[in-house]
Design a protein around this motif. Structure first.
Motif, short mmCIF file in Angstrom:
data_model
loop_
_atom_site.label_atom_id
_atom_site.label_comp_id
_atom_site.label_asym_id
_atom_site.label_seq_id
_atom_site.Cartn_x
_atom_site.Cartn_y
_atom_site.Cartn_z
N PHE A 157 -38.72 73.44 -32.86
CA PHE A 157 -39.52 74.14 -31.87
C PHE A 157 -40.06 73.15 -30.85
O PHE A 157 -40.41 72.02 -31.20
CB PHE A 157 -40.71 74.85 -32.52
N SER A 158 -40.13 73.57 -29.61
CA SER A 158 -40.81 72.75 -28.61
C SER A 158 -42.32 72.79 -28.92
O SER A 158 -42.79 73.62 -29.68
CB SER A 158 -40.55 73.30 -27.20
N TRP A 159 -43.05 71.89 -28.28
CA TRP A 159 -44.49 71.85 -28.57
C TRP A 159 -45.16 73.15 -28.12
O TRP A 159 -46.10 73.63 -28.75
CB TRP A 159 -45.16 70.63 -27.94
N LEU A 160 -44.63 73.76 -27.04
CA LEU A 160 -45.21 75.02 -26.57
C LEU A 160 -44.91 76.15 -27.55
O LEU A 160 -45.79 76.95 -27.87
CB LEU A 160 -44.67 75.36 -25.18
N LYS A 161 -43.68 76.20 -28.05
CA LYS A 161 -43.33 77.24 -29.01
C LYS A 161 -44.09 77.04 -30.32
O LYS A 161 -44.54 78.01 -30.95
CB LYS A 161 -41.82 77.26 -29.27
N THR A 162 -44.28 75.78 -30.73
CA THR A 162 -45.08 75.49 -31.92
C THR A 162 -46.52 75.94 -31.71
O THR A 162 -47.14 76.53 -32.59
CB THR A 162 -45.04 73.99 -32.25
N LEU A 163 -47.03 75.66 -30.52
CA LEU A 163 -48.41 76.05 -30.21
C LEU A 163 -48.57 77.57 -30.28
O LEU A 163 -49.52 78.06 -30.88
CB LEU A 163 -48.79 75.53 -28.82
N ILE A 164 -47.62 78.29 -29.70
CA ILE A 164 -47.75 79.75 -29.65
C ILE A 164 -47.43 80.40 -30.99
O ILE A 164 -48.20 81.22 -31.49
CB ILE A 164 -46.85 80.33 -28.52
N THR A 165 -46.31 80.03 -31.59
CA THR A 165 -45.87 80.74 -32.80
C THR A 165 -46.54 80.26 -34.07
O THR A 165 -46.73 81.04 -35.00
CB THR A 165 -44.35 80.65 -32.98
N ILE A 166 -46.90 79.00 -34.14
CA ILE A 166 -47.48 78.47 -35.38
C ILE A 166 -49.00 78.42 -35.27
O ILE A 166 -49.73 79.05 -36.06
CB ILE A 166 -46.92 77.07 -35.73
N TYR A 167 -49.51 77.67 -34.31
CA TYR A 167 -50.96 77.49 -34.22
C TYR A 167 -51.68 78.77 -33.82
O TYR A 167 -52.64 79.20 -34.46
CB TYR A 167 -51.32 76.37 -33.24
N PHE A 168 -51.22 79.40 -32.73
CA PHE A 168 -51.90 80.60 -32.25
C PHE A 168 -51.83 81.72 -33.27
O PHE A 168 -52.82 82.36 -33.59
CB PHE A 168 -51.33 81.03 -30.90
N MET A 169 -50.63 81.98 -33.79
CA MET A 169 -50.48 83.06 -34.77
C MET A 169 -51.15 82.70 -36.09
O MET A 169 -51.58 83.58 -36.83
CB MET A 169 -49.00 83.38 -34.99
N GLY A 170 -51.25 81.41 -36.39
CA GLY A 170 -51.89 80.99 -37.65
C GLY A 170 -53.40 81.11 -37.62
O GLY A 170 -54.05 81.20 -38.67
N THR A 171 -53.98 81.14 -36.43
CA THR A 171 -55.44 81.26 -36.34
C THR A 171 -55.91 82.70 -36.30
O THR A 171 -57.09 82.96 -36.46
CB THR A 171 -55.97 80.53 -35.10
N ILE A 172 -54.98 83.63 -36.09
CA ILE A 172 -55.35 85.05 -36.07
C ILE A 172 -55.52 85.52 -37.51
O ILE A 172 -54.67 85.29 -38.33
CB ILE A 172 -54.29 85.88 -35.34
N PRO A 173 -56.65 86.14 -37.80
CA PRO A 173 -56.88 86.58 -39.19
C PRO A 173 -55.92 87.67 -39.63
O PRO A 173 -55.39 88.42 -38.94
CB PRO A 173 -58.30 87.10 -39.19
#
Length: 173
Positions: A157-173
């Motif tokens: 994953f690019s850093w942007l895709k990692t940010l959106i799919t992993i970090y952003f989705m991982g912080t949503i309860p």
């Protein structure tokens, strides 16, 4: 529950009666402590001519602008911290210094820097919102499990895709 409500209503009525009594007896200057009737008349007048609504919308606009700026700054600081361990420590250090300072304590400096006006208000709002947002977002990002980050590495994953799919989705309860 009913007795509690009655007690509160009684206390409010007692306070309003004392207020009106102080005004009627002339104990305090009417310019500094106007009567309740005067306040209600002025309130109705301001609502009727639209000035109160305009003032509320202006305040709301300032709060939203300050919140958006604080959110953007916190995201930038988090991204800076994620690039390098030393920069992450620097962001933590600045956060630990600036977070405990109340915005009102910075007001003299803010007035010197940006003057008196809406910019000063927005600056205080940004200061008040930036550090809690930064701490909260950073805490939530550390809760993202390492296995999800490894998945992003496996799939390149690019850093942007990692940010959106992993970090952003991982912080949503």
């Amino acid at each position: 529950m009913v007795n509690k409500r009655r007690g509160r209503i009684f206390f409010i009525l007692l306070l309003l009666s004392l207020w009106e009594g102080v005004v009627r007896l002339g104990i305090y200057n009417k310019a500094l402590l106007p009567s309740i009737v005067t306040i209600l008349k002025y309130f109705v007048h301001e609502v009727w001519n639209g000035k109160l609504l305009f003032a509320i919308l202006f305040s709301f606009k300032s709060i939203v602008i300050g919140l958006i700026i604080a959110l953007c700054l916190s995201l930038v600081l988090i991204l800076i911290g994620k690039t390098n361990y030393v920069l992450d420590d620097l962001v933590d250090f600045v956060t630990s210094l600036a977070h405990p300072i109340p915005g009102i304590a910075l007001l003299p400096l803010i007035i010197l820097w940006v003057g008196i006006g809406n910019e000063a208000i927005i600056f205080v709002i940004v200061h008040a919102m930036l550090w809690p947002l930064l701490i909260t977002i950073k805490t939530e990002l550390t809760k993202v499990e390492a296995k999800y980050l490894k998945i992003s590495q496996v799939f390149n994953f690019s850093w942007l895709k990692t940010l959106i799919t992993i970090y952003f989705m991982g912080t949503i309860p």
